[in-house]
Design a protein around this motif. Structure first.
Motif, PDB file in Angstrom:
ATOM      1  N   PHE A  95       0.782  -1.129  -0.199  1.00  0.00           N
ATOM      2  CA  PHE A  95       0.046  -0.002   0.297  1.00  0.00           C
ATOM      3  C   PHE A  95       0.874   1.375   0.240  1.00  0.00           C
ATOM      4  N   VAL A  96       1.331   1.540   0.748  1.00  0.00           N
ATOM      5  CA  VAL A  96       2.492   2.289   1.105  1.00  0.00           C
ATOM      6  C   VAL A  96       3.685   2.956  -0.110  1.00  0.00           C
ATOM      7  N   ASP A  97       3.851   1.639  -0.792  1.00  0.00           N
ATOM      8  CA  ASP A  97       4.957   1.499  -2.253  1.00  0.00           C
ATOM      9  C   ASP A  97       3.416   2.541  -3.235  1.00  0.00           C
ATOM     10  N   TRP A  98       2.253   1.756  -3.125  1.00  0.00           N
ATOM     11  CA  TRP A  98       1.781   2.414  -4.212  1.00  0.00           C
ATOM     12  C   TRP A  98       1.009   3.534  -3.855  1.00  0.00           C
ATOM     13  N   ILE A  99       0.943   3.826  -3.123  1.00  0.00           N
ATOM     14  CA  ILE A  99       0.882   5.010  -2.975  1.00  0.00           C
ATOM     15  C   ILE A  99       2.007   6.453  -3.089  1.00  0.00           C
ATOM     16  N   LYS A 100       3.257   5.652  -3.304  1.00  0.00           N
ATOM     17  CA  LYS A 100       4.429   6.729  -3.303  1.00  0.00           C
ATOM     18  C   LYS A 100       4.231   6.377  -4.520  1.00  0.00           C
ATOM     19  N   ASN A 101       4.042   5.634  -5.307  1.00  0.00           N
ATOM     20  CA  ASN A 101       3.789   5.768  -6.870  1.00  0.00           C
ATOM     21  C   ASN A 101       2.459   6.545  -7.480  1.00  0.00           C
ATOM     22  N   LEU A 104       1.518   9.371  -6.056  1.00  0.00           N
ATOM     23  CA  LEU A 104       1.367  10.681  -6.048  1.00  0.00           C
ATOM     24  C   LEU A 104       2.940  11.048  -6.999  1.00  0.00           C
ATOM     25  N   VAL A 105       3.592  10.031  -7.829  1.00  0.00           N
ATOM     26  CA  VAL A 105       4.699  10.715  -8.177  1.00  0.00           C
ATOM     27  C   VAL A 105       3.827  10.330 -10.162  1.00  0.00           C
ATOM     28  N   GLY A 106       2.815   9.622 -10.233  1.00  0.00           N
ATOM     29  CA  GLY A 106       1.854   9.538 -11.423  1.00  0.00           C
ATOM     30  C   GLY A 106       2.260   8.502 -12.422  1.00  0.00           C
ATOM     31  N   ASP A 107       3.200   7.660 -10.874  1.00  0.00           N
ATOM     32  CA  ASP A 107       3.482   6.755 -11.747  1.00  0.00           C
ATOM     33  C   ASP A 107       2.086   5.397 -11.076  1.00  0.00           C
ATOM     34  N   LEU A 108       0.832   4.761 -12.065  1.00  0.00           N
ATOM     35  CA  LEU A 108       0.041   3.981 -11.893  1.00  0.00           C
ATOM     36  C   LEU A 108       0.288   2.467 -12.501  1.00  0.00           C
ATOM     37  N   GLY A 109       1.520   2.462 -12.670  1.00  0.00           N
ATOM     38  CA  GLY A 109       1.826   0.908 -13.249  1.00  0.00           C
ATOM     39  C   GLY A 109       2.074   0.973 -14.308  1.00  0.00           C
ATOM     40  N   GLN A 110       1.752  -0.627 -14.605  1.00  0.00           N
ATOM     41  CA  GLN A 110       2.006  -1.141 -16.299  1.00  0.00           C
ATOM     42  C   GLN A 110       0.765  -1.505 -16.780  1.00  0.00           C
ATOM     43  N   SER A 111       0.388  -1.251 -18.244  1.00  0.00           N
ATOM     44  CA  SER A 111      -1.001  -2.444 -18.952  1.00  0.00           C
ATOM     45  C   SER A 111      -0.350  -4.085 -18.683  1.00  0.00           C
ATOM     46  N   ILE A 112      -1.113  -4.351 -18.379  1.00  0.00           N
ATOM     47  CA  ILE A 112      -0.774  -6.069 -18.394  1.00  0.00           C
ATOM     48  C   ILE A 112      -0.950  -6.761 -20.187  1.00  0.00           C
ATOM     49  N   TYR A 113      -1.912  -5.847 -20.704  1.00  0.00           N
ATOM     50  CA  TYR A 113      -2.078  -6.457 -21.970  1.00  0.00           C
ATOM     51  C   TYR A 113      -1.513  -5.923 -23.111  1.00  0.00           C
ATOM     52  N   SER A 114      -1.445  -4.459 -22.886  1.00  0.00           N
ATOM     53  CA  SER A 114      -0.103  -4.028 -23.470  1.00  0.00           C
ATOM     54  C   SER A 114       1.217  -3.769 -22.930  1.00  0.00           C
ATOM     55  N   SER A 115       2.011  -3.827 -21.523  1.00  0.00           N
ATOM     56  CA  SER A 115       2.689  -3.538 -21.499  1.00  0.00           C
ATOM     57  C   SER A 115       3.154  -2.163 -21.225  1.00  0.00           C
ATOM     58  N   GLU A 116       2.173  -0.762 -21.723  1.00  0.00           N
ATOM     59  CA  GLU A 116       2.404   0.981 -21.264  1.00  0.00           C
ATOM     60  C   GLU A 116       2.270   0.980 -20.167  1.00  0.00           C
ATOM     61  N   PRO A 117       2.598   2.364 -19.859  1.00  0.00           N
ATOM     62  CA  PRO A 117       2.357   2.950 -18.667  1.00  0.00           C
ATOM     63  C   PRO A 117       1.060   3.163 -18.474  1.00  0.00           C
ATOM     64  N   VAL A 118       0.144   2.737 -16.846  1.00  0.00           N
ATOM     65  CA  VAL A 118      -1.095   2.805 -17.526  1.00  0.00           C
ATOM     66  C   VAL A 118      -1.544   4.431 -17.508  1.00  0.00           C
ATOM     67  N   ILE A 119      -1.194   5.208 -17.153  1.00  0.00           N
ATOM     68  CA  ILE A 119      -1.404   7.286 -17.195  1.00  0.00           C
ATOM     69  C   ILE A 119      -1.375   6.835 -18.808  1.00  0.00           C
ATOM     70  N   GLN A 120      -0.763   6.725 -19.487  1.00  0.00           N
ATOM     71  CA  GLN A 120      -0.188   7.036 -21.252  1.00  0.00           C
ATOM     72  C   GLN A 120      -1.808   6.190 -21.345  1.00  0.00           C
ATOM     73  N   VAL A 121      -1.843   5.138 -20.743  1.00  0.00           N
ATOM     74  CA  VAL A 121      -2.756   4.642 -21.782  1.00  0.00           C
ATOM     75  C   VAL A 121      -4.618   4.829 -21.561  1.00  0.00           C
ATOM     76  N   ILE A 122      -4.186   6.379 -20.175  1.00  0.00           N
ATOM     77  CA  ILE A 122      -6.148   6.564 -20.321  1.00  0.00           C
ATOM     78  C   ILE A 122      -5.360   7.841 -20.752  1.00  0.00           C
ATOM     79  N   MET A 123      -4.029   8.224 -20.957  1.00  0.00           N
ATOM     80  CA  MET A 123      -4.524  10.176 -21.173  1.00  0.00           C
ATOM     81  C   MET A 123      -4.498   9.724 -22.870  1.00  0.00           C
ATOM     82  N   GLU A 124      -4.732   8.579 -23.450  1.00  0.00           N
ATOM     83  CA  GLU A 124      -5.030   8.142 -25.217  1.00  0.00           C
ATOM     84  C   GLU A 124      -6.365   7.684 -25.116  1.00  0.00           C
ATOM     85  N   ARG A 125      -7.106   7.865 -24.134  1.00  0.00           N
ATOM     86  CA  ARG A 125      -8.688   8.322 -24.512  1.00  0.00           C
ATOM     87  C   ARG A 125      -9.355   9.129 -23.848  1.00  0.00           C
ATOM     88  N   VAL A 126      -8.517   9.777 -22.683  1.00  0.00           N
ATOM     89  CA  VAL A 126      -9.423  11.131 -22.194  1.00  0.00           C
ATOM     90  C   VAL A 126      -9.993  12.175 -23.467  1.00  0.00           C
TER      91      VAL A 126
END
Lengths: 314, 284
Positions: free
Chosen positions: A65-71, A73-95
């Motif tokens: 949980f602590v790791d997750w919150i830290k991430n 806070l710096v805008g790192d939402l992890g990586q998509s398992i399906y496309s291996s792209e960063p999640v934030i990028q996947v979301i921004m493409e669809r906004v």
């Protein structure tokens, strides 16, 4: 105003903390091992172990949980398992499509709801008023997706006026962009129109017989001017708070509408990711929508306090 | 008088729907699961009033049986979120210290549009009737807490509660004997609305393919299948939708009517307003 703004800003902290706990728990609520669930039966033990490490599942809950919150806070939402792209990028493409849809739906809601409310109040002693109340009750009982299907049937298949699927970005052409958004935005707006118009009507009926409106009438001001200048303007201020509720409805509704009209927005991304069990993206989208919603509400509250000074000192 | 009649009619209709769907196997001429490949996607006729689907199954029979899931989900969600919301609302409204903690959690949960929260939970738990009930109860519970809390806050300052507190009666007794009976009406009204909203939400989840297993007939599942055939078999999309609208509308009318009959102030307000309006016309 400054004091109120600071107080309101601080109130976001506990809300965001709860939001992040809930979003964090999405992965951990899954029955069994999430890594196994994501990879399915074909997943080799090595692949499962690797994914566990990628998702941080091999550590204790608290550390995760602590790791997750830290991430986040710096805008790192992890990586998509399906496309291996960063999640934030996947979301921004669809906004883009989602915000286009929401802005169109909001404009439609206000363009239709405000004149409707004024008209109902203007003709308040006729059959129109009870008719309107019944219509808004019926409107709240129709599933959005079914209404969308009926419109597709009527305006897309039987009398093909509007396109029933797809999205055209705004830079391709403004006309095409609007043309593709009209039908889905109207479905999305339909539920909110009834709600907002009813709120406005109630607010206007409250002030329709206040002393200041009576004075205006006594001065010989025409009824239409009284309604627009004195009654509507006062009813609009409390209605700003409902816009927050409206945005919640729209954000939830986009998920359904985007799926029906195949609009490549974050709603469709969410549904696709649920089917693909792409948990990092699911978490990212849910968090993103909640954050947008919290900040929109913050802006509305500040706007409300700015318009109505009484709120600041409450 | 009209309000009372309206409540009675909508409540009887609901009872009728419930009995009809429970006893469906006794009176339906065809079984909902009966397939007839020769009669696929046939429009409404004397044999099949609502037409048939892509497997040649009778849509009327399917629609009637599908009501079971909707009613079970709606009622369970209404009951669970009402009980949870009442307990947390009572505690939050009565104990100042608990209030802060509970309301922060509730605020956090209300930061999610309710359909979104349900979607996220179903994504985690997996789609099944019981998981959908859990997910929807969790999404609708915060609203109930808020309503009960604000009702309790109003009751708290009334003299008889103050008197009970000073006379040394235990908190539990005060809460259940003096506070709860006085906040029951907003609870019942909100519970009815949650019933309606839960039916809509379950249909939406199933329609999106993340709800009840596709093999179980529900209105949402039927409409999802019907979507593909909308241009060649519109009846397939129309009838299950009408079933949802009628059920949800009945619940909304009941909730609206209950609110009016429980709340004499609201009624008075309406009457006063009408009176004022009439006076104004006379003056004009």
């Amino acid at each position: 105003m400054l004091q109120y703004t600071i107080r309101r800003l601080f109130s976001i902290i506990p809300v965001m903390l709860i939001v992040s706990v809930i979003v964090f728990l999405i992965v951990h609520l899954t029955p069994g091992n999430p890594a196994y669930l994501i990879l399915g039966e074909d997943g080799s033990p090595e692949a499962i172990a690797q994914l566990e490490e990628q998702l941080g599942l091999d550590k204790s809950m608290a550390i995760q949980f602590v790791d997750w919150i830290k991430n986040i806070l710096v805008g790192d939402l992890g990586q998509s398992i399906y496309s291996s792209e960063p999640v934030i990028q996947v979301i921004m493409e669809r906004v883009g499509p989602t915000f286009s849809l929401m802005i169109t739906a909001m404009s439609l809601t206000l363009i239709i709801a405000i004149p409707t409310a004024v008209f109902i109040v203007w003709r308040r002693n006729t059959i129109l008023d009870p008719l309107f109340t019944s219509a808004s009750l019926l409107g709240a009982s129709i599933p959005e997706f079914w209404f969308a299907m009926l419109l597709v049937l009527g305006l897309g298949v039987a009398v093909p006026i509007f396109p029933v699927a797809g999205y055209v970005p705004i830079d391709v052409g403004l006309g095409d962009w609007i043309y593709h958004l009209i039908l889905p935005a109207f479905v999305l707006a339909s539920v909110e129109i009834g709600l907002i118009a009813r709120m406005l009507r109630d607010g206007m009926l409250e002030s329709v017989n206040q002393d200041y409106t009576k004075t205006a009438r006594a001065k010989g001001v025409r009824e239409s001017v009284v309604l627009m200048k004195h009654v509507l303007s006062n009813a609009l201020i409390p209605t700003t708070t409902v816009i927050g509720v409206m945005i919640a409805g729209l954000l939830g509704g986009t998920v359904i509408i985007e799926t029906i009209f195949t609009i490549p927005g974050i709603g469709q991304l969410l549904i696709d990711s649920i089917h693909r069990r792409d948990y990092p993206v699911i978490q990212g989208v849910v968090l993103f929508i909640a954050v947008v919603y919290v900040f929109v509400n913050l802006l509305i509250d500040l706007l409300y306090a700015f318009l109505d000074p009484r709120i600041r000192y409450d | 008088m009209f309000k009372k009649k309206r409540n009675l009619i909508s409540a009887s209709l609901l009872l009728l729907f419930t009995v009809a769907t429970i006893t469906a196997s006794w009176w339906l001429p065809v079984l909902p699961s009966e397939m007839d490949s020769a009669k696929r996607l046939i429009g409404p006729s004397a044999d099949h009033w609502f037409g048939t689907d892509h497997f040649g199954r009778d849509i009327l029979a399917q629609t009637v049986v599908a009501a079971r899931v909707s009613l079970v989900v709606g009622l369970s969600v209404a009951l669970i979120s009402t009980v949870l919301g009442t307990i947390t609302g009572l505690i939050a409204g009565y104990y100042k210290r608990a209030d802060f903690v509970i309301m922060r959690i509730i605020d956090g949960m209300l930061a999610f549009p309710s359909l979104l929260l349900a979607l996220a939970l179903v994504a985690a738990l997996g789609g099944s009737v019981s998981n959908i009930i859990i997910a929807l109860s969790f999404s609708f519970w915060p609203v109930m807490t808020r309503i009960v809390r604000s009702a309790v806050l109003q009751i708290n300052s009334i003299q008889y509660v103050e008197a009970a507190k000073t006379s040394g009666i235990g908190d539990l007794v005060i809460l259940f004997r003096y506070v709860l009976p006085n906040v029951l009406s907003p609870i019942i009204v909100q519970g009815t609305f949650i019933f309606a909203k839960a039916i809509l939400a379950e249909a939406a989840l199933s329609f999106l393919g993340v709800g009840v297993e596709p093999s179980t007939p529900t209105w949402g599942n039927m409409l999802q299948e019907a979507q593909i055939y909308i241009s060649i078999a519109p009846w397939f999309s129309i009838f299950p939708g009408i079933a949802i609208v009628i059920t949800v509308l009945t619940l909304n009318i009941l909730g609206d009517g209950l609110r009016d009959s429980f709340d004499p102030h609201a009624k008075g307000k309406v009457n006063r307003k009408k009176g004022r309006l009439k006076k104004q016309i006379n003056v004009a």
